[in-house]
Design an enzyme around this catalytic site. Sequence first.
Site, PDB file in Angstrom:
ATOM      1  N   THR A 142       0.855  -1.188   0.000  1.00  0.00           N
ATOM      2  CA  THR A 142       0.000   0.000   0.000  1.00  0.00           C
ATOM      3  C   THR A 142       0.896   1.245   0.000  1.00  0.00           C
ATOM      4  O   THR A 142       2.118   1.143  -0.043  1.00  0.00           O
ATOM      5  CB  THR A 142      -0.908   0.051   1.249  1.00  0.00           C
ATOM      6  OG1 THR A 142      -0.092   0.310   2.402  1.00  0.00           O
ATOM      7  CG2 THR A 142      -1.648  -1.269   1.442  1.00  0.00           C
ATOM      8  N   ARG A 143       0.267   2.419   0.082  1.00  0.00           N
ATOM      9  CA  ARG A 143       1.037   3.669   0.196  1.00  0.00           C
ATOM     10  C   ARG A 143       1.349   4.010   1.650  1.00  0.00           C
ATOM     11  O   ARG A 143       1.827   5.108   1.939  1.00  0.00           O
ATOM     12  CB  ARG A 143       0.270   4.837  -0.440  1.00  0.00           C
ATOM     13  CG  ARG A 143       0.376   4.897  -1.953  1.00  0.00           C
ATOM     14  CD  ARG A 143      -0.026   6.262  -2.504  1.00  0.00           C
ATOM     15  NE  ARG A 143      -1.335   6.663  -2.035  1.00  0.00           N
ATOM     16  CZ  ARG A 143      -1.584   7.794  -1.383  1.00  0.00           C
ATOM     17  NH1 ARG A 143      -0.614   8.643  -1.103  1.00  0.00           N
ATOM     18  NH2 ARG A 143      -2.815   8.076  -0.997  1.00  0.00           N
ATOM     19  N   LYS A 144       1.124   3.092   2.551  1.00  0.00           N
ATOM     20  CA  LYS A 144       1.455   3.314   3.967  1.00  0.00           C
ATOM     21  C   LYS A 144       2.948   3.073   4.168  1.00  0.00           C
ATOM     22  O   LYS A 144       3.385   2.071   4.729  1.00  0.00           O
ATOM     23  CB  LYS A 144       0.621   2.388   4.853  1.00  0.00           C
ATOM     24  CG  LYS A 144      -0.881   2.691   4.783  1.00  0.00           C
ATOM     25  CD  LYS A 144      -1.686   1.687   5.582  1.00  0.00           C
ATOM     26  CE  LYS A 144      -3.183   1.993   5.494  1.00  0.00           C
ATOM     27  NZ  LYS A 144      -4.001   1.000   6.230  1.00  0.00           N
ATOM     28  N   THR A 145       3.720   4.009   3.648  1.00  0.00           N
ATOM     29  CA  THR A 145       5.170   3.880   3.653  1.00  0.00           C
ATOM     30  C   THR A 145       5.811   4.990   4.475  1.00  0.00           C
ATOM     31  O   THR A 145       5.159   5.956   4.861  1.00  0.00           O
ATOM     32  CB  THR A 145       5.716   3.931   2.214  1.00  0.00           C
ATOM     33  OG1 THR A 145       5.215   5.120   1.570  1.00  0.00           O
ATOM     34  CG2 THR A 145       5.268   2.725   1.413  1.00  0.00           C
ATOM     35  N   THR A 278       4.594  -2.921   5.285  1.00  0.00           N
ATOM     36  CA  THR A 278       5.515  -1.847   5.674  1.00  0.00           C
ATOM     37  C   THR A 278       5.292  -1.368   7.096  1.00  0.00           C
ATOM     38  O   THR A 278       6.238  -0.954   7.760  1.00  0.00           O
ATOM     39  CB  THR A 278       5.364  -0.638   4.722  1.00  0.00           C
ATOM     40  OG1 THR A 278       3.971  -0.322   4.572  1.00  0.00           O
ATOM     41  CG2 THR A 278       5.960  -0.947   3.358  1.00  0.00           C
TER      42      THR A 278
END
Length: 297
Positions: A142-145, A278
């Site tokens: 996901t974009r949970k970086t 992440t």
Amino acid sequence: MTSQTLDLSQVIPPQTLVHLAREWLAEDTPNFDFAGVCVGSQEVRATLLCKSPGSVLAGCPFFSAVFMELGCIVEWIYTEGQTLGMESVTQTAVVRGPARCVLLGERPALNCLARSSGIATRCRQLLDTAKTACWEGQLSGTRKTTPGFRLVEKYSMLVGGVSMHRHDLSGMVMLKDNHVWASGSIAQAVRDARSVCGFSSKIEVECGNYEEAREAAIAGADIVMLDNFTPQALHMAALSLKQQFPSVLIEASGGVTPLSLSQFFSPHVDIISLGCITQGCPTVDFSLKVQGKLPSN
């Protein structure tokens, strides 16, 4: 193809590696390297050790770029994407160069390698779970970086064998609940998005119940995300949607963990995305040990 048959380092432009290496080094040594005076520029040999048995090695291009920027040479014993040995300590690479430069690059390079390998290891473990269950869909990040570190983390997903999903907001159109609320309806949000992204980008809609998912499919969404569905509700909704809209991709997301992943497998679910790839992902324990001076010319 898997990361074992592709040289994934080729996806990263050389100038990007140089930029990141300089940025990390500048952050760690903004002014003076006081300890450098203790070791000088005598050529040394340092061994990279992995102390997390069975980890997947990832981040080699970034590790090498840091030391290349400092005039050091890295020789890898293992290659990107390989599973390291099950011994308590595995020799992974050798770094040669001036002592102060080796020690200057040590922490930035290790930080990157530890994080990258941790993500690749988790991805490989999740992928093994999917293969064991004979599920044929795709696992995705996901974009949970980490801010400023997304490129490394997304790259690590590829090495681990899962999909990156979209790299950033321009990679695909994702209409979440707030987009729909601001637009007025799912149908309106999809129409507005299509008017600007055209045919070249997929449109995905985050849906909190079956009715929203059906509305998104009717409106022309390419991907319908069933968000925070229980496994039972997910399977029923995915089956019904596939029967009515066979070309629409179904994604499951929200609350999926390594322990619960197998409950979400279904022949009607094409993608399962996991923030835990992440978020809260353990790092791999690496250390760099100087083992002696090299003969001077």
